[in-house]
Every structure is written in C-alpha cells, then in structure tokens.
Design a protein around this motif. Structure first.
Motif, mmCIF file in Angstrom:
data_model
loop_
_atom_site.group_PDB
_atom_site.id
_atom_site.type_symbol
_atom_site.label_atom_id
_atom_site.label_comp_id
_atom_site.label_asym_id
_atom_site.label_seq_id
_atom_site.Cartn_x
_atom_site.Cartn_y
_atom_site.Cartn_z
ATOM 1 N N GLY A 141 43.283 19.310 73.647
ATOM 2 C CA GLY A 141 42.130 18.616 73.315
ATOM 3 C C GLY A 141 41.854 18.112 71.920
ATOM 4 O O GLY A 141 40.608 18.330 71.418
ATOM 5 N N CYS A 142 42.620 17.477 71.293
ATOM 6 C CA CYS A 142 42.738 16.760 69.937
ATOM 7 C C CYS A 142 41.965 15.709 69.904
ATOM 8 O O CYS A 142 41.285 15.261 69.050
ATOM 9 C CB CYS A 142 43.986 16.958 69.392
ATOM 10 S SG CYS A 142 45.289 15.462 69.900
ATOM 11 N N ARG A 143 41.836 14.978 71.274
ATOM 12 C CA ARG A 143 41.357 13.668 71.402
ATOM 13 C C ARG A 143 41.680 12.556 70.632
ATOM 14 O O ARG A 143 41.268 11.612 70.262
ATOM 15 C CB ARG A 143 39.676 13.801 71.044
ATOM 16 C CG ARG A 143 38.760 14.560 72.100
ATOM 17 C CD ARG A 143 38.580 16.043 71.343
ATOM 18 N NE ARG A 143 37.223 15.994 70.526
ATOM 19 C CZ ARG A 143 37.461 17.081 69.637
ATOM 20 N NH1 ARG A 143 38.148 18.243 69.848
ATOM 21 N NH2 ARG A 143 36.249 17.075 68.862
ATOM 22 N N TYR A 144 42.899 12.490 70.018
ATOM 23 C CA TYR A 144 43.504 11.579 69.418
ATOM 24 C C TYR A 144 43.773 10.401 70.608
ATOM 25 O O TYR A 144 43.713 9.057 70.032
ATOM 26 C CB TYR A 144 44.900 11.913 68.888
ATOM 27 C CG TYR A 144 45.577 11.062 67.893
ATOM 28 C CD1 TYR A 144 44.512 10.203 67.031
ATOM 29 C CD2 TYR A 144 46.826 11.243 67.552
ATOM 30 C CE1 TYR A 144 45.086 9.136 66.131
ATOM 31 C CE2 TYR A 144 47.455 10.291 66.501
ATOM 32 C CZ TYR A 144 46.614 9.330 65.847
ATOM 33 O OH TYR A 144 47.063 8.582 64.753
ATOM 34 N N MET A 146 41.916 9.430 72.670
ATOM 35 C CA MET A 146 40.726 8.816 73.018
ATOM 36 C C MET A 146 40.436 7.883 71.679
ATOM 37 O O MET A 146 39.795 6.741 71.941
ATOM 38 C CB MET A 146 39.689 9.650 72.926
ATOM 39 C CG MET A 146 39.505 10.569 74.237
ATOM 40 S SD MET A 146 38.187 12.057 74.190
ATOM 41 C CE MET A 146 36.771 11.089 74.766
ATOM 42 N N MET A 147 40.902 8.132 70.495
ATOM 43 C CA MET A 147 40.787 7.228 69.254
ATOM 44 C C MET A 147 41.704 6.303 69.601
ATOM 45 O O MET A 147 41.402 5.019 69.014
ATOM 46 C CB MET A 147 41.351 7.980 68.139
ATOM 47 C CG MET A 147 40.401 9.158 67.625
ATOM 48 S SD MET A 147 38.736 8.662 66.979
ATOM 49 C CE MET A 147 39.514 8.348 65.351
ATOM 50 N N VAL B 53 34.413 10.862 68.976
ATOM 51 C CA VAL B 53 35.008 12.161 69.375
ATOM 52 C C VAL B 53 35.592 12.841 68.443
ATOM 53 O O VAL B 53 35.827 14.387 68.463
ATOM 54 C CB VAL B 53 36.410 11.671 69.958
ATOM 55 C CG1 VAL B 53 35.976 10.658 71.419
ATOM 56 C CG2 VAL B 53 37.515 10.821 69.347
ATOM 57 N N TRP B 54 35.693 12.255 67.128
ATOM 58 C CA TRP B 54 35.981 13.295 65.917
ATOM 59 C C TRP B 54 34.689 13.104 64.864
ATOM 60 O O TRP B 54 34.322 12.135 64.454
ATOM 61 C CB TRP B 54 37.187 12.613 65.041
ATOM 62 C CG TRP B 54 38.287 12.846 65.726
ATOM 63 C CD1 TRP B 54 38.836 13.631 66.813
ATOM 64 C CD2 TRP B 54 39.686 12.521 65.288
ATOM 65 N NE1 TRP B 54 39.994 13.634 67.190
ATOM 66 C CE2 TRP B 54 40.657 12.946 66.301
ATOM 67 C CE3 TRP B 54 40.221 11.584 64.533
ATOM 68 C CZ2 TRP B 54 41.963 12.625 66.138
ATOM 69 C CZ3 TRP B 54 41.511 11.134 64.239
ATOM 70 C CH2 TRP B 54 42.373 11.724 65.146
ATOM 71 N N LEU B 112 39.649 22.221 67.904
ATOM 72 C CA LEU B 112 40.480 21.661 69.295
ATOM 73 C C LEU B 112 39.605 22.329 70.449
ATOM 74 O O LEU B 112 39.056 23.231 70.538
ATOM 75 C CB LEU B 112 42.046 22.356 69.368
ATOM 76 C CG LEU B 112 42.829 21.701 68.307
ATOM 77 C CD1 LEU B 112 44.174 22.660 68.653
ATOM 78 C CD2 LEU B 112 43.050 20.266 68.366
ATOM 79 N N GLY B 113 39.805 21.229 71.615
ATOM 80 C CA GLY B 113 39.360 21.555 72.916
ATOM 81 C C GLY B 113 39.832 22.724 73.489
ATOM 82 O O GLY B 113 38.967 23.574 74.090
ATOM 83 N N ARG B 114 41.005 22.906 73.144
ATOM 84 C CA ARG B 114 41.719 24.005 73.807
ATOM 85 C C ARG B 114 42.592 24.862 72.458
ATOM 86 O O ARG B 114 43.803 24.730 72.492
ATOM 87 C CB ARG B 114 43.065 23.769 75.055
ATOM 88 C CG ARG B 114 42.078 23.203 76.186
ATOM 89 C CD ARG B 114 41.254 24.174 76.900
ATOM 90 N NE ARG B 114 41.807 25.715 77.031
ATOM 91 C CZ ARG B 114 42.442 25.845 78.517
ATOM 92 N NH1 ARG B 114 42.323 25.057 79.308
ATOM 93 N NH2 ARG B 114 43.040 27.066 78.338
ATOM 94 N N PHE B 131 50.763 12.326 64.965
ATOM 95 C CA PHE B 131 50.139 13.676 64.675
ATOM 96 C C PHE B 131 51.112 14.781 65.022
ATOM 97 O O PHE B 131 50.984 15.722 64.269
ATOM 98 C CB PHE B 131 49.209 13.697 65.873
ATOM 99 C CG PHE B 131 47.825 14.237 65.585
ATOM 100 C CD1 PHE B 131 47.388 14.033 64.424
ATOM 101 C CD2 PHE B 131 46.989 14.914 66.607
ATOM 102 C CE1 PHE B 131 46.112 14.528 64.204
ATOM 103 C CE2 PHE B 131 45.506 15.527 66.376
ATOM 104 C CZ PHE B 131 45.222 15.204 64.982
ATOM 105 N N LEU B 186 46.141 3.232 64.529
ATOM 106 C CA LEU B 186 45.481 3.142 65.740
ATOM 107 C C LEU B 186 45.024 1.682 65.921
ATOM 108 O O LEU B 186 44.373 1.155 65.137
ATOM 109 C CB LEU B 186 44.257 3.911 65.600
ATOM 110 C CG LEU B 186 44.181 5.348 65.522
ATOM 111 C CD1 LEU B 186 43.016 6.133 65.246
ATOM 112 C CD2 LEU B 186 44.731 5.903 66.899
ATOM 113 N N ARG B 189 41.082 -0.115 67.219
ATOM 114 C CA ARG B 189 40.007 0.138 66.383
ATOM 115 C C ARG B 189 39.871 -0.973 65.320
ATOM 116 O O ARG B 189 40.800 -1.115 64.438
ATOM 117 C CB ARG B 189 39.531 1.249 66.036
ATOM 118 C CG ARG B 189 39.356 2.260 67.233
ATOM 119 C CD ARG B 189 38.667 3.467 66.866
ATOM 120 N NE ARG B 189 38.553 4.494 68.221
ATOM 121 C CZ ARG B 189 37.841 4.746 68.692
ATOM 122 N NH1 ARG B 189 36.426 4.048 68.206
ATOM 123 N NH2 ARG B 189 37.766 5.411 69.846
#
Lengths: 244, 397
Positions: A141-144, A146-147, B53-54, B112-114, B131, B186, B189
């Motif tokens: 669930g780090c969402r990287y 999605m970035m 999201v961040w 973190l989500g989890r 990462f 990235l 973006r």
C-alpha cells in the motif's frame, strides 16, 4: 458348500465395484475440471491479451461498461475522490478544433508497465499473457504505482470492504486496477465491460489475442489505424484506440 | 512522598531531560493514536485520495530522509576532507544522521496502506524499483553510519574512521541520488521526469541537514551553557549559505529548463503563478522564507557573533525545506495528468481538474511522529553518550 458361497462372492464383487467406483469417481470428475488451465500451469506468453476500442462507436453518456465492471468486480460504483474506479468514461475535447471523443479509460495493460517497474515488492506484476495485476498478498500500500501510472488507472482501497465477489479478492490498504476480468478470461470468457458493450449493441470494444493473426482483434488492427494513449512513452499498451 | 529540590546544575538538567522526554513522548503518543485510527478505518479518514496519493506524512518523511543524509555531511567534511572544526562534530553528525533517518522512515512506514506487511517489504525486492533500492540504501546507511560512529567513539577503532567515513560519504551520496530519483524516474507526471532531481536532492540535503545540525548544536550548547566560538560559527554559517544558495540555483535551473519546453508551460504556469496555493508556498515558503531571508540573515553584519540569528536562519531553512517538499510532492500531484495532451479531459475520476487536498488532523499527528522519533532518540543518546562538540582553540586552522 460351493453353491452356498456364490451369493457372498457376488455381494463381495458388488461391494468392491461400489468402493472402486467411489474411489475413481472424484478423479473422473476432476478430470473435467483439469481440462481448464491448471493454476500451476501459468499464463502463456504465446498469448497477448489486448483490447481495441472504437471511439466512433462509444456512445456519449453510455456507462454500460462501467456498470458491468462494478458488478463483476464488486465495486461500489461510487465516484468520490476516495472511491475505486477501475474503468471510467472519459470525454476529451481537442483544444484547437473542439472535436470531441468519448472513450472508456482503464488499465492499458502495458508491455513495459511503469507500475511494475516502480513497485518495491513486486506486487505489481505482468502475467506472461500481458495482463497487469496486483498481487494482494504482497502489496504494502505504498501507492508508488499510482504515482507512476500515466493513465490514472489505479485506485487505492481507502476503507474496509464487505460482500466481495469471491473471484475478485480486494482489500483495504491495497492498490487495485482493471484486471481485464482475468477470472473470466481464464475461463475463455470476455471481460465484463466488453460483454456489456456488445449486449447494448455498441460493439465499441473488441477483446482478444493480439498474437493470434486469426483473431478478430488482430485482423481489426490490421484493417484500421489505431493509437496507443501516450504512445510517446513507449509503453506498448495492450489497449488501443481507433478513431482519435 | 519526598519533595525533591534541586540544588545542583546536574539535577536541573535531569529534570529538563525527563521533561523533554515527556514532551516527545506525548507527541509520539498522538502519532500512534492517529496511526491505529487510520489502520482501523483505512485512509478514508485522511485527506489523501486517489488523486493526491501522497500527502502531508510524505512531505515530513521525505524531508527527514533527505535531511538525514545531509546532516552526515558535517562528519564527512571532518573525516573525508580533514577539516578539524568539523571533526569534533562528527559524532553528533553521525548520531543525527541515524535518528533523523529513523524518524523519516517511521512516518513512511506508518502511512503504508498495509504497514503490517513491513516484513514483506523487507523480504520481497523488485530490484528494478528505485523504491526497493532505497530500502537497501537506508538499511546500509544505518549499518555503515553505526560502524562509523563506533570508529569515532572507540579509541582502538579510531584509525578506521577515515576509510569508514569515506564509505559513509559515498553511501550517503548514493542514498540521496536514489531518493531524488524516486521523483525523477516518474515519467508520467509533468513536474517530475527529470534527471535533475538526483543532484538537486543532494544539494537540498546539504542545506536541510546542516540546518538541522545547527539547531541541535545550538540547543545542546544552550543546555550546557557553552558559548560557540565566533570563528567556528562563522565557518558553519558560511557553509550553510553556500548550500542554501546552491539549492536556489538548482531550483531555478529546474524551472528554467521546464520553461524552455513548450509541453511544460502549463505545468510551470500552474506551479509558479496560477495553481491554487502552490505558487504562494513556492515563492513565499521555499524561495523567500527558506532561501532569501536566511541568506540575508547569514550575511548580515555581526552574524557570526549571534548564534540566535544563525539559529533562526537555520529554522527558516527547515521551514522552507518543508515548503519545498510540499510543492514537490503535493503540488505536482495536484496538477492534472495529461492523458491526452492537446485535449481537455473530463470524467467521473477528476480528470482534467486541479486536485484539491486538505490534510486532516490525523495526518498532521502522523507526520509529526517523525520529528518526535528523532527528538526522543537524540535526547536519550546525547544524555547517555558523549556527543557534545567541544572546540579547542588550536583546532581552528
């Protein structure tokens, strides 16, 4: 003496047959199931699943694909900023000419997916047949991802879920996206969105094996010009659009 | 019940120590409450969503991670480049590098989500992911800087301090390169996708790290009634000025480069002029408060004789650093993703619109946990071990 033993022998044979039958029957039944692709068999790289969307046939205001996706995958259908949307209807208007197109936007199932590249644990992954998925067991669930996704195709599950479709496990704190209805594709069925679009008579979405020259999608891609969204990124998307 | 009355300076210090610990503990308690609340209800209780999201936790976390590698710079100047006034500061610099990184990572993990799957993050690596490489760099950083501290504080291991310090210096450069690359890689973006992010984050880290070091050092000197030498403060403040100026330079180059590319004009107009609160945070927070005012203060007459003025300048650099992270992390996400360049986009998923973001109180509580972690660890460490930098007059040159 011998004659009196005969019925017993017959009984024994009968019982034996029943027991043997009972022992073999599940095997025979499972044989039928085993004719489908076994889980350990894995997806084949001889296949590449893809989708061709004809924007000329995609009706303005029609959300049949979105509704079907929500039903199939157990999504609420809510459209708040924190709700999941695996497929959405996008209206685009050219800034200079003003020409408009309607189209469904979903995970593009890239051959070189940025989400897979950036995922630290490998939860975002691409199957051999080109379907990009999230392994819910190792997504942190780090969402990287999605970035990194150029199509805003991914959603994060912001709240606990109930009444899920057993074929489509989802979970709070994980990222998710369109799976091409992998649970259906593995059973030789079409994704729910494609089926719904056809049922509504629009025929705007064509799904199939891009590697099979005899497939309808491969033939259509030879016949009509189609584009990749953000083709400049070189991601080699599995979803293509015609009419833009 | 005995009433304890303090007659000695040590007793007063002890009271202060427990007071500071209680303060840090309280903040930490609020962070943990926020964490468990979010863990139970999901991120729906935060201001973050599928567009932003961040959010604020990442702003604070990335600031600390960047500052952690930068604060080690003080030790590197001492050990690698042999500058004596920095050598006496090496242990404190090493300690802060560890405690600040611990703070930053704590927030990142708690968001973190989890977060319960942290063991998964440590056992499953996708080596193509920057990462994942960062996780290796962070772990290595703890090990190498820990070893480096050992060589500095153990008489027998002292000869090793130079090579280990050199390794730590190279490692920290790699670490910040990787941290900057989280954004630089990235491609999708408009605000990211630039190789400049790696060196720019290294320069930012120099400035933020030194500013953090100055704040802690000033507090420790105040606590121990030590007056910092004018020459020493003069050298450190000038170094901070160089780093702050270099940060401004890199920021200018990033935006000027973008302005040269027609496809980036909309984004630059958004982040520098029209985009919601972000231009204000950029110009007022990052550039003026975090850059120009500290530079003016550092170069104002008599600044070397005024630790208070340098302390304020350092604090402003830290404030500006948070503004920079907010613009870099939240501002860039707020700008709508161009899925079809040249087209206006509308959908039920907020395509084509500027994404609003207002952090919830829970996020603020979570974000402050990084600073609290750093504060608690540093306070305990400087209490039990000798980290106070003492300057000797003959060490100046």
């Amino acid at each position: 003496m011998t004659a009196s033993h005969k019925p017993e022998r017959r009984d024994f044979l009968k019982t034996g047959a029943v027991v043997a039958g009972a022992a073999i029957a599940p095997g025979v039944l499972f044989y039928g199931i085993a004719q489908g692709r076994a889980p350990e068999e894995g997806a084949s790289s001889l296949v590449r699943w893809g989708m061709l969307i004809d924007t000329g046939k995609c009706a303005n205001g029609c959300t049949a694909c979105v509704n079907a996706c929500n039903t199939e995958n157990g999504l609420s259908g809510k459209t708040g900023p924190q709700d999941s949307q695996w497929i959405r209807k996008l209206n685009i208007k050219h800034l200079q000419t003003g020409i408009e197109h309607n189209l469904p936007m979903l995970c593009q199932h890239c051959a070189n997916p940025p989400c897979v590249d950036v995922c630290p644990t490998g939860a975002s992954m691409k199957r051999a047949d080109g379907i990009v998925l999230v392994d819910r067991h190792i997504c942190i669930g780090c969402r990287y991802c999605m970035m990194a996704c150029p199509y805003k195709a991914r959603s994060f599950v912001h709240e606990p879920l109930a009444d899920q479709n057993p074929d489509v496990p989802r979970g709070k704190g994980c990222v998710e996206a369109c799976t091409f209805c992998v649970q259906r594709v593995d059973k030789d069925q079409q994704p729910a969105c494609v089926e719904a679009c056809n049922a509504d008579g629009h025929q705007a979405m064509l799904f199939g094996d891009l590697r099979n020259p005899e497939s309808a999608i491969a033939k259509a891609m030879l016949a009509y010009a189609s584009v990749e969204v953000r083709g400049d990124l070189g991601l080699n998307t599995g979803v293509r659009y015609q009419g833009i | 019940m005995t009433d304890v009355t303090c007659f000695s300076a040590d007793c007063n210090k002890s009271k202060l120590f427990w007071g500071l610990l209680a303060l840090g503990g309280l903040v930490m308690l609020s962070t943990l409450s926020a964490y468990f609340y979010i863990e139970h209800h999901g991120h729906i209780v935060t201001g973050m969503n599928n567009q932003i999201v961040w959010g604020l936790p990442h702003v604070f976390a990335v600031f600390l991670i960047v500052a952690a590698s930068g604060v080690l710079n003080v030790a590197s100047i001492g050990s690698v480049f042999g500058k004596k006034i920095y050598k006496t500061r090496s242990p404190l610099s090493g300690l802060l590098a560890l405690t600040i990184l611990a703070g930053g990572l704590a927030v990142l993990v708690l968001d973190l989500g989890r977060s319960d799957r942290i063991i998964v993050a440590m056992t499953h690596y996708n080596f193509k992911s920057i990462f994942a490489l960062n996780m290796i760099f962070y772990t290595g950083f703890f090990a190498i800087v820990g070893l480096y501290l050992l060589t500095l504080m153990d008489r027998k291991l002292k000869p090793w301090s130079h090579p280990v310090g050199f390794l730590a210096f190279l490692w920290r450069l790699a670490l910040t390169t990787a941290t900057g690359s989280i954004f630089g890689f990235l491609v999708a973006r408009a605000g990211y996708n630039s190789a400049l992010y790696a060196p720019m984050f290294i320069i930012y880290s120099f400035a933020y790290g030194l500013a953090c070091f100055l704040v802690v050092q000033t507090a420790m000197y105040k606590w121990n009634n030590i007056q910092i030498d004018e020459y020493v403060l003069g050298r450190i403040k000038n170094l901070l000025a160089v780093f702050v100026a270099a940060s401004l330079y890199f920021t200018a180059v990033l935006h000027l480069t973008n302005m040269y590319f027609a496809k980036q004009w909309d984004f630059e107009r958004f982040i520098l002029v029209e985009g919601d609160t972000y231009p204000m945070i950029f110009w007022l927070g990052q550039v003026i408060v975090g850059g120009i005012i500290p530079l003016l203060m550092i170069f104002s007459p008599g600044a070397a004789k005024s630790p208070a003025r340098i302390l304020i300048a350092a604090l402003l650099v830290i404030v500006g650093g948070h503004a920079q992270m907010y613009v870099t992390i939240v501002g860039v996400q707020a700008f709508p993703l161009a899925i079809f360049p040249g087209y206006a986009e509308t959908s039920s998923f907020f395509d084509g619109v500027v994404h609003p973001y207002s952090p919830s109180t829970l996020e603020v509580m979570l974000a402050l946990g990084g600073m609290a972690t750093t504060f608690l660890l540093t306070t305990v460490a400087v209490r039990i071990l000798k980290f106070l930098p003492i300057d000797k007059l003959d060490q100046k040159h």
